[in-house]
Design a protein around this motif. Structure first.
Motif, PDB file in Angstrom:
ATOM      1  N   TYR A   1       0.833  -1.200   0.000  1.00 51.00           N
ATOM      2  CA  TYR A   1       0.000   0.000   0.000  1.00 51.00           C
ATOM      3  C   TYR A   1       0.873   1.257   0.000  1.00 51.00           C
ATOM      4  N   PHE A   2       0.487   2.240  -0.844  1.00 47.78           N
ATOM      5  CA  PHE A   2       1.163   3.531  -0.898  1.00 47.78           C
ATOM      6  C   PHE A   2       0.116   4.628  -1.062  1.00 47.78           C
ATOM      7  N   ASN A   3       0.513   5.846  -0.762  1.00 48.84           N
ATOM      8  CA  ASN A   3      -0.414   6.975  -0.911  1.00 48.84           C
ATOM      9  C   ASN A   3       0.340   8.193  -1.426  1.00 48.84           C
ATOM     10  N   TYR A   4       0.594   8.188  -2.729  1.00 46.53           N
ATOM     11  CA  TYR A   4       1.345   9.294  -3.308  1.00 46.53           C
ATOM     12  C   TYR A   4       0.460  10.413  -3.843  1.00 46.53           C
ATOM     13  N   ASP A   5      -0.829  10.354  -3.528  1.00 43.76           N
ATOM     14  CA  ASP A   5      -1.668  11.534  -3.739  1.00 43.76           C
ATOM     15  C   ASP A   5      -1.534  12.495  -2.568  1.00 43.76           C
ATOM     16  N   SER A   6      -1.136  11.989  -1.421  1.00 40.42           N
ATOM     17  CA  SER A   6      -0.964  12.829  -0.232  1.00 40.42           C
ATOM     18  C   SER A   6       0.500  13.134   0.068  1.00 40.42           C
ATOM     19  N   ILE A   7       1.394  12.274  -0.396  1.00 38.10           N
ATOM     20  CA  ILE A   7       2.824  12.423  -0.112  1.00 38.10           C
ATOM     21  C   ILE A   7       3.576  12.607  -1.420  1.00 38.10           C
ATOM     22  N   ASN A   8       4.435  13.615  -1.464  1.00 42.60           N
ATOM     23  CA  ASN A   8       5.228  13.901  -2.663  1.00 42.60           C
ATOM     24  C   ASN A   8       6.343  12.871  -2.786  1.00 42.60           C
ATOM     25  N   ARG A   9       6.195  11.959  -3.739  1.00 41.46           N
ATOM     26  CA  ARG A   9       7.156  10.869  -3.907  1.00 41.46           C
ATOM     27  C   ARG A   9       8.557  11.384  -4.192  1.00 41.46           C
ATOM     28  N   ARG A  10       8.681  12.559  -4.816  1.00 42.85           N
ATOM     29  CA  ARG A  10       9.993  13.086  -5.194  1.00 42.85           C
ATOM     30  C   ARG A  10      10.710  13.803  -4.047  1.00 42.85           C
ATOM     31  N   SER A  11       9.974  14.155  -3.007  1.00 44.75           N
ATOM     32  CA  SER A  11      10.566  14.896  -1.901  1.00 44.75           C
ATOM     33  C   SER A  11      11.407  13.976  -1.013  1.00 44.75           C
ATOM     34  N   PHE A  12      12.215  14.575  -0.141  1.00 46.09           N
ATOM     35  CA  PHE A  12      12.999  13.789   0.817  1.00 46.09           C
ATOM     36  C   PHE A  12      12.071  12.965   1.699  1.00 46.09           C
ATOM     37  N   LEU A  13      10.969  13.601   2.157  1.00 45.08           N
ATOM     38  CA  LEU A  13       9.990  12.889   2.980  1.00 45.08           C
ATOM     39  C   LEU A  13       9.393  11.722   2.202  1.00 45.08           C
ATOM     40  N   GLY A  14       9.111  11.953   0.926  1.00 52.29           N
ATOM     41  CA  GLY A  14       8.540  10.891   0.103  1.00 52.29           C
ATOM     42  C   GLY A  14       9.483   9.714  -0.067  1.00 52.29           C
ATOM     43  N   LYS A  15      10.775  10.000  -0.209  1.00 55.58           N
ATOM     44  CA  LYS A  15      11.763   8.922  -0.359  1.00 55.58           C
ATOM     45  C   LYS A  15      11.882   8.117   0.939  1.00 55.58           C
ATOM     46  N   VAL A  16      11.886   8.838   2.073  1.00 53.59           N
ATOM     47  CA  VAL A  16      11.951   8.152   3.368  1.00 53.59           C
ATOM     48  C   VAL A  16      10.697   7.305   3.578  1.00 53.59           C
ATOM     49  N   TYR A  17       9.529   7.903   3.262  1.00 50.55           N
ATOM     50  CA  TYR A  17       8.253   7.185   3.398  1.00 50.55           C
ATOM     51  C   TYR A  17       8.264   5.903   2.560  1.00 50.55           C
ATOM     52  N   HIS A  18       8.802   5.997   1.344  1.00 47.11           N
ATOM     53  CA  HIS A  18       8.818   4.836   0.451  1.00 47.11           C
ATOM     54  C   HIS A  18       9.652   3.704   1.054  1.00 47.11           C
ATOM     55  N   ARG A  19      10.843   4.045   1.528  1.00 45.01           N
ATOM     56  CA  ARG A  19      11.722   3.019   2.094  1.00 45.01           C
ATOM     57  C   ARG A  19      11.119   2.407   3.370  1.00 45.01           C
ATOM     58  N   LEU A  20      10.562   3.262   4.214  1.00 41.85           N
ATOM     59  CA  LEU A  20       9.939   2.755   5.439  1.00 41.85           C
ATOM     60  C   LEU A  20       8.747   1.868   5.119  1.00 41.85           C
ATOM     61  N   SER A  21       7.946   2.287   4.157  1.00 35.13           N
ATOM     62  CA  SER A  21       6.772   1.491   3.764  1.00 35.13           C
ATOM     63  C   SER A  21       7.185   0.114   3.279  1.00 35.13           C
ATOM     64  N   LEU A  22       8.208   0.074   2.413  1.00 34.44           N
ATOM     65  CA  LEU A  22       8.678  -1.212   1.905  1.00 34.44           C
ATOM     66  C   LEU A  22       9.171  -2.103   3.043  1.00 34.44           C
ATOM     67  N   GLY A  23       9.967  -1.504   3.938  1.00 39.27           N
ATOM     68  CA  GLY A  23      10.530  -2.287   5.025  1.00 39.27           C
ATOM     69  C   GLY A  23       9.479  -2.822   5.976  1.00 39.27           C
ATOM     70  N   LEU A  24       8.553  -1.951   6.386  1.00 41.15           N
ATOM     71  CA  LEU A  24       7.536  -2.362   7.350  1.00 41.15           C
ATOM     72  C   LEU A  24       6.554  -3.362   6.759  1.00 41.15           C
ATOM     73  N   GLN A  25       6.164  -3.131   5.505  1.00 37.27           N
ATOM     74  CA  GLN A  25       5.199  -4.044   4.900  1.00 37.27           C
ATOM     75  C   GLN A  25       5.824  -5.398   4.585  1.00 37.27           C
ATOM     76  N   THR A  26       7.120  -5.397   4.308  1.00 41.72           N
ATOM     77  CA  THR A  26       7.826  -6.669   4.155  1.00 41.72           C
ATOM     78  C   THR A  26       7.888  -7.395   5.494  1.00 41.72           C
ATOM     79  N   LEU A  27       8.188  -6.640   6.550  1.00 42.46           N
ATOM     80  CA  LEU A  27       8.281  -7.222   7.892  1.00 42.46           C
ATOM     81  C   LEU A  27       6.960  -7.859   8.317  1.00 42.46           C
TER      82      LEU A  27
END
Length: 289
Positions: free
Chosen positions: A136-162
């Protein structure tokens, strides 16, 4: 007739010039990102050229919104029963051959020109891109290109894998998931099938709306899972794209130095063009073909 569907988000003057180039041969439909404000005078110029202009979706990079805008353009263009072939391009595309040649190539043609591969076989930046739809991702609310968006992406992948998230299983999706460029050329029956498919398969629609870069999955997944359409696909979308960083853009903004490489290939459109760096290249292409 054939239709060109343009997804635009900036530089209305270039869109006007692109429409001038295409309108003698194609019905032109344009979706402007809702965030981009167009002057009434510019809308009038486009309408004078016969273009149909809408601005219904706020488009965010990495989200389903790009697919939603494409879907809206398809529905609009299907209203004209004379449109037999549909070409999806961006507002930063330009034809690299005479538009008459493009029109002639697709006239009385029932092939689907689309790049595709099984998503589970593709890795980007060390990620299996199937996860972009499995999680699950939500890039309508989070700017994927921003620093926050990059951190969110990595955290999302890690947590959802876990936590072993499997959205595909939860939604009951048994289709093979395919991926490819959203710049495609489609006959009318394929477009009708795409437009009709999503409302009847809400589970897939939910997958796309909660996925990442879903505009690069939806057409491929729907058409490649149908034997009738899959056997008609040609894995060539005749687009020149330079996968390098140039002028601060990736893929590259093209300039006159790219002309020879463009002319060597089997291309009909190229991207990206902009008014600042690509003007000379556009002039050269217009004069040569």
């Amino acid at each position: 007739m054939q239709a060109v569907l343009i997804l635009a988000h900036k530089d209305v003057n270039q869109i006007i010039r692109l429409t001038q180039k295409l309108h003698s041969f194609f019905n032109v439909y344009i979706h402007f990102d809702k965030k981009y404000k167009i002057l009434n005078s510019d809308q009038d110029k486009l309408k004078h050229l016969g273009a149909t202009v809408i601005s219904e979706v706020e488009v965010n990079w990495g989200s389903w919104s790009i697919g939603e805008a494409t879907l809206n353009l398809m529905k609009l263009a299907l209203e004209n029963e004379d449109n037999s072939f549909f070409h999806i391009i961006s507002g930063q595309d330009w034809p690299v051959v005479n538009p008459q040649k493009i029109y002639n190539f697709y006239e009385h043609n029932d092939k689907i020109y689309m790049k595709y591969d099984l998503a589970k076989n593709i890795r980007r930046s060390g990620e299996n891109i199937l996860l972009w739809q499995k999680y699950y991702f939500n890039y309508d609310s989070i700017n994927r290109r921003s620093f926050l968006g990059k951190v969110y992406h990595r955290l999302s992948l890690g947590l959802q894998t876990l936590f072993r998230v499997d959205k595909l299983k939860k939604l009951g999706i048994s289709l093979e998931i395919y991926h490819g460029a959203n710049w495609v050329d489609l006959p009318r029956d394929a477009v009708e099938y795409l437009v009709d498919f999503l409302p009847r398969h809400q589970n897939l629609y939910t997958m796309l709306k909660t996925g990442c870069f879903s505009d690069e999955f939806w057409m491929q997944t729907i058409l490649c899972n149908n034997d009738f359409f899959c056997q008609r696909i040609v894995k060539n979308n005749h687009r020149f794209i330079k996968w390098k960083k140039k002028y601060g853009n990736y893929p590259a903004v093209l300039d006159a130095d790219d002309l020879n490489e463009i002319l060597k290939g089997d291309y009909q459109f190229a991207r990206k063009f902009d008014s600042l760096h690509s003007r000379k290249l556009i002039e050269m292409l217009n004069n040569m073909r």
